[in-house]
Scaffold this active site. Structure first.
Site, PDB file in Angstrom:
ATOM      1  N   HIS A  23      64.125  17.973  49.823  1.00 50.83           N
ATOM      2  CA  HIS A  23      65.110  17.110  49.537  1.00 50.83           C
ATOM      3  C   HIS A  23      66.285  17.636  48.397  1.00 50.83           C
ATOM      4  O   HIS A  23      65.943  18.253  47.433  1.00 50.83           O
ATOM      5  CB  HIS A  23      64.519  15.880  48.641  1.00 50.83           C
ATOM      6  CG  HIS A  23      63.158  15.616  49.092  1.00 50.83           C
ATOM      7  ND1 HIS A  23      62.943  14.838  50.355  1.00 50.83           N
ATOM      8  CD2 HIS A  23      61.905  15.848  48.694  1.00 50.83           C
ATOM      9  CE1 HIS A  23      62.003  14.608  50.343  1.00 50.83           C
ATOM     10  NE2 HIS A  23      61.149  15.290  49.467  1.00 50.83           N
ATOM     11  N   HIS A  79      58.087  14.758  34.802  1.00 55.10           N
ATOM     12  CA  HIS A  79      59.168  15.164  35.294  1.00 55.10           C
ATOM     13  C   HIS A  79      59.998  14.294  36.023  1.00 55.10           C
ATOM     14  O   HIS A  79      59.305  13.323  36.837  1.00 55.10           O
ATOM     15  CB  HIS A  79      59.082  16.698  36.074  1.00 55.10           C
ATOM     16  CG  HIS A  79      60.269  17.254  36.757  1.00 55.10           C
ATOM     17  ND1 HIS A  79      61.531  17.070  36.491  1.00 55.10           N
ATOM     18  CD2 HIS A  79      60.462  17.543  38.024  1.00 55.10           C
ATOM     19  CE1 HIS A  79      62.212  17.597  37.361  1.00 55.10           C
ATOM     20  NE2 HIS A  79      61.774  17.935  38.474  1.00 55.10           N
ATOM     21  N   GLU A  81      62.265  13.994  38.434  1.00 56.24           N
ATOM     22  CA  GLU A  81      62.887  14.283  39.890  1.00 56.24           C
ATOM     23  C   GLU A  81      62.085  13.341  40.735  1.00 56.24           C
ATOM     24  O   GLU A  81      60.822  13.581  40.543  1.00 56.24           O
ATOM     25  CB  GLU A  81      62.933  15.754  40.218  1.00 56.24           C
ATOM     26  CG  GLU A  81      63.956  15.898  41.222  1.00 56.24           C
ATOM     27  CD  GLU A  81      63.934  17.629  41.448  1.00 56.24           C
ATOM     28  OE1 GLU A  81      63.576  18.211  40.834  1.00 56.24           O
ATOM     29  OE2 GLU A  81      65.059  17.801  42.342  1.00 56.24           O
ATOM     30  N   ASP A  83      60.772  13.424  43.540  1.00 55.16           N
ATOM     31  CA  ASP A  83      59.625  13.739  44.348  1.00 55.16           C
ATOM     32  C   ASP A  83      58.512  13.446  43.598  1.00 55.16           C
ATOM     33  O   ASP A  83      57.213  13.309  44.201  1.00 55.16           O
ATOM     34  CB  ASP A  83      59.704  15.133  45.013  1.00 55.16           C
ATOM     35  CG  ASP A  83      60.051  16.205  43.684  1.00 55.16           C
ATOM     36  OD1 ASP A  83      60.927  15.868  43.108  1.00 55.16           O
ATOM     37  OD2 ASP A  83      59.415  17.407  44.102  1.00 55.16           O
ATOM     38  N   HIS A 145      61.462  23.039  35.683  1.00 52.70           N
ATOM     39  CA  HIS A 145      62.718  23.494  36.025  1.00 52.70           C
ATOM     40  C   HIS A 145      63.797  22.868  35.581  1.00 52.70           C
ATOM     41  O   HIS A 145      64.968  23.165  35.828  1.00 52.70           O
ATOM     42  CB  HIS A 145      62.731  24.085  37.391  1.00 52.70           C
ATOM     43  CG  HIS A 145      62.805  22.777  38.436  1.00 52.70           C
ATOM     44  ND1 HIS A 145      63.896  22.677  39.359  1.00 52.70           N
ATOM     45  CD2 HIS A 145      62.020  22.008  38.475  1.00 52.70           C
ATOM     46  CE1 HIS A 145      63.604  21.510  39.903  1.00 52.70           C
ATOM     47  NE2 HIS A 145      62.721  20.975  39.186  1.00 52.70           N
ATOM     48  N   ASP A 164      56.106  20.961  38.379  1.00 54.18           N
ATOM     49  CA  ASP A 164      56.603  21.953  39.434  1.00 54.18           C
ATOM     50  C   ASP A 164      56.213  23.182  39.137  1.00 54.18           C
ATOM     51  O   ASP A 164      56.107  24.270  40.344  1.00 54.18           O
ATOM     52  CB  ASP A 164      58.109  21.968  39.317  1.00 54.18           C
ATOM     53  CG  ASP A 164      58.562  20.808  40.028  1.00 54.18           C
ATOM     54  OD1 ASP A 164      58.253  20.476  41.230  1.00 54.18           O
ATOM     55  OD2 ASP A 164      59.663  20.146  39.770  1.00 54.18           O
ATOM     56  N   TYR A 192      58.931  29.959  46.426  1.00 57.92           N
ATOM     57  CA  TYR A 192      59.055  28.959  45.517  1.00 57.92           C
ATOM     58  C   TYR A 192      59.719  29.398  44.065  1.00 57.92           C
ATOM     59  O   TYR A 192      60.801  28.892  43.369  1.00 57.92           O
ATOM     60  CB  TYR A 192      57.828  28.209  45.051  1.00 57.92           C
ATOM     61  CG  TYR A 192      57.980  26.543  44.349  1.00 57.92           C
ATOM     62  CD1 TYR A 192      58.034  25.576  45.117  1.00 57.92           C
ATOM     63  CD2 TYR A 192      57.680  26.787  43.199  1.00 57.92           C
ATOM     64  CE1 TYR A 192      57.871  24.388  44.337  1.00 57.92           C
ATOM     65  CE2 TYR A 192      58.036  25.271  42.405  1.00 57.92           C
ATOM     66  CZ  TYR A 192      57.883  24.317  43.215  1.00 57.92           C
ATOM     67  OH  TYR A 192      57.868  23.150  42.410  1.00 57.92           O
ATOM     68  N   HIS A 225      53.155  20.366  43.511  1.00 63.83           N
ATOM     69  CA  HIS A 225      53.230  20.746  45.103  1.00 63.83           C
ATOM     70  C   HIS A 225      52.203  21.645  45.423  1.00 63.83           C
ATOM     71  O   HIS A 225      51.954  22.674  44.580  1.00 63.83           O
ATOM     72  CB  HIS A 225      54.576  21.300  45.191  1.00 63.83           C
ATOM     73  CG  HIS A 225      55.885  20.438  44.922  1.00 63.83           C
ATOM     74  ND1 HIS A 225      56.042  19.332  45.787  1.00 63.83           N
ATOM     75  CD2 HIS A 225      56.573  20.283  43.862  1.00 63.83           C
ATOM     76  CE1 HIS A 225      57.010  18.812  45.319  1.00 63.83           C
ATOM     77  NE2 HIS A 225      57.467  19.375  44.156  1.00 63.83           N
TER      78      HIS A 225
HETATM   79 FE1  FEO Z   1      61.449  19.392  40.326  1.00 68.16          FE
HETATM   80 FE2  FEO Z   1      59.213  19.006  42.486  1.00 68.16          FE
HETATM   81  O1  FEO Z   1      60.676  18.234  41.871  1.00 68.16           O
END
Ligand code: FEO
Length: 397
Positions: A23, A79, A81, A83, A145, A164, A192, A225
């Site tokens: 995304h 975080h 974001e 996801d 990040h 992350d 990554y 992740h």
């Molecule tokens: Fe910075 Fe996996 O989102």
């Protein structure tokens, strides 16, 4: 289906086998990804991170296999974001009284995303929250990040949940590093790092040094992740430290496009020059290459040599995006050179050189241009370019 990491600590996330572009970043994810969320059951029940919004039902279902989601007392959003925070509305709908723990910058971003009157608690590095037999300890990790990024450490289980950081876009049937193919795992972990974290390498080094000084025991590193580092968990921390120092391999990458094979023949001659000096290289024809895979190879290598014919007074459109990416990624310690054939105006090589200078890559050789198809002299110049770049690589310039 939940997986127990330690007694009372569960993975309750979602494995996304379908994802092929992450995304927003347009980052290729050939092996899919996962959104990892962790449930801790104690006197207080805690959820650390959620999943991407469309998979909220699966998250709730996973939690419900262990406890009634209404019994969540604390939700940590490491975080904002989406996801990782996208499942918050669904979770908070079921546990509206749960406290939402965020970093100070996280409060700003989570509020900004959801505009909900949740019971927020903003924490700073070193803050501790007792949940019964365990403590949650928070470590702010700005720019790993995003400015809001935070790690949560669970004591005494010694599980670090760094969101992350230390993650990989890697969907697997397994949850732990000792269960998967190590080569695949490191391929994804490096991709990554190279494509997401490189610009923040100075902060990565500082944060790792700070973490190691704390001398905390670490039994597991459970990122948001990919797989969880259970076997020798600090191996990925050491790897991040190594990657963050950006000491490249003594190798080169040739990136090129070609209209009528002239620039391709030049790329091959440059490769001959590198090979004659014993410097390994890989060449990527951009129309059929994945940009993020090429970026990972450039991250590894000492030199990047970019070629394009001139088209509409500039490089071909397959070349410009990777140059833009390289500028943003702020790779360090790189050498560069440019080449290309042309028919009429021939601006591409100079434009590429200017772009590589904006990336702060040192020019290892003057660019080579060939009008129409390269002749023997042009190809000799390309071999000389390859040889000059190879010598600069070997000389450690
Ligand atoms: Fe910075 Fe996996 O989102």
């Amino acid at each position: 289906m939940p997986t127990e990491l330690a007694k009372g600590v569960y993975w309750v996330g979602f494995v996304d086998w379908t994802l092929r572009h992450f995304h927003g970043y347009e980052l290729s994810t050939h092996r899919g990804s996962s959104y990892n969320a962790y449930l801790i059951t104690d006197e207080k029940n805690v959820l650390v991170d959620t999943v991407w919004g469309p998979f909220s039902d699966q998250l709730i279902q996973n939690i419900a296999e262990i406890i009634d989601p209404a019994k969540l007392d604390i939700v940590v959003a490491n975080h904002a974001e989406v996801d990782h925070s996208g499942g918050l509305p669904a979770v908070m709908q079921r546990a509206p009284k749960a406290q939402v723990i965020v970093s100070k910058r996280g409060r700003e971003s989570v509020e900004g995303h959801f505009h909900q009157p949740w019971d927020f608690r903003a924490v700073s590095s070193g803050d501790k929250v007792n949940i019964g037999q365990r403590d949650l300890v928070f470590i702010e990790a700005p720019m790993l990040h995003w400015p809001d990024s935070m790690f949560t450490y669970l004591a005494p289980d010694a599980i670090l949940m760094p969101n992350d950081a230390f993650g990989q876009h890697y969907a697997t049937a397994f949850r732990f590093n000792d269960e998967v193919d190590e080569e695949e795992l490191y391929e994804e972990a490096l991709k990554y790092y190279a494509n997401i974290l490189t610009p923040f390498s100075p902060q990565v080094i500082r944060k790792i040094d700070e973490l190691l000084k704390l001398n905390l025991p670490v039994n597991m590193i459970a990122p948001s992740h990919g797989i969880i580092w259970r076997k020798d968990p600090l191996q990925i921390v050491k790897k991040y430290h190594e990657w963050a120092t950006q000491v490249p391999e003594k190798s080169a990458v040739i990136v090129f496009d070609s209209m009528w094979d002239g620039t391709r023949r030049m790329a091959e001659a440059i490769g001959e020059g590198l090979k004659a000096e014993g410097v390994p290289f890989r060449a990527f024809y951009m129309p059929v290459s994945d940009r993020n895979d090429v970026i990972t190879e450039i991250f590894r290598a000492k030199a990047v040599i970019v070629g394009s014919p001139t088209f509409n007074n500039g490089p071909l459109p397959t070349i410009t995006p990777i140059l833009e990416d390289l500028k943003g990624l702020k790779f360090q310690n790189k050498l560069s050179a440019a080449f290309g054939s042309y028919g009429w105006s021939g601006e591409a090589v100079k434009i590429i050189e200017d772009h590589l200078a904006l990336c702060k890559f040192s020019k290892a050789a003057e660019g080579v241009k060939a009008k129409w198809q390269p002749n023997a002299e042009d190809l000799a110049k390309c071999r000389a370019l390859g040889s000059q770049v190879a010598k600069a690589i070997k000389g450690g310039v």
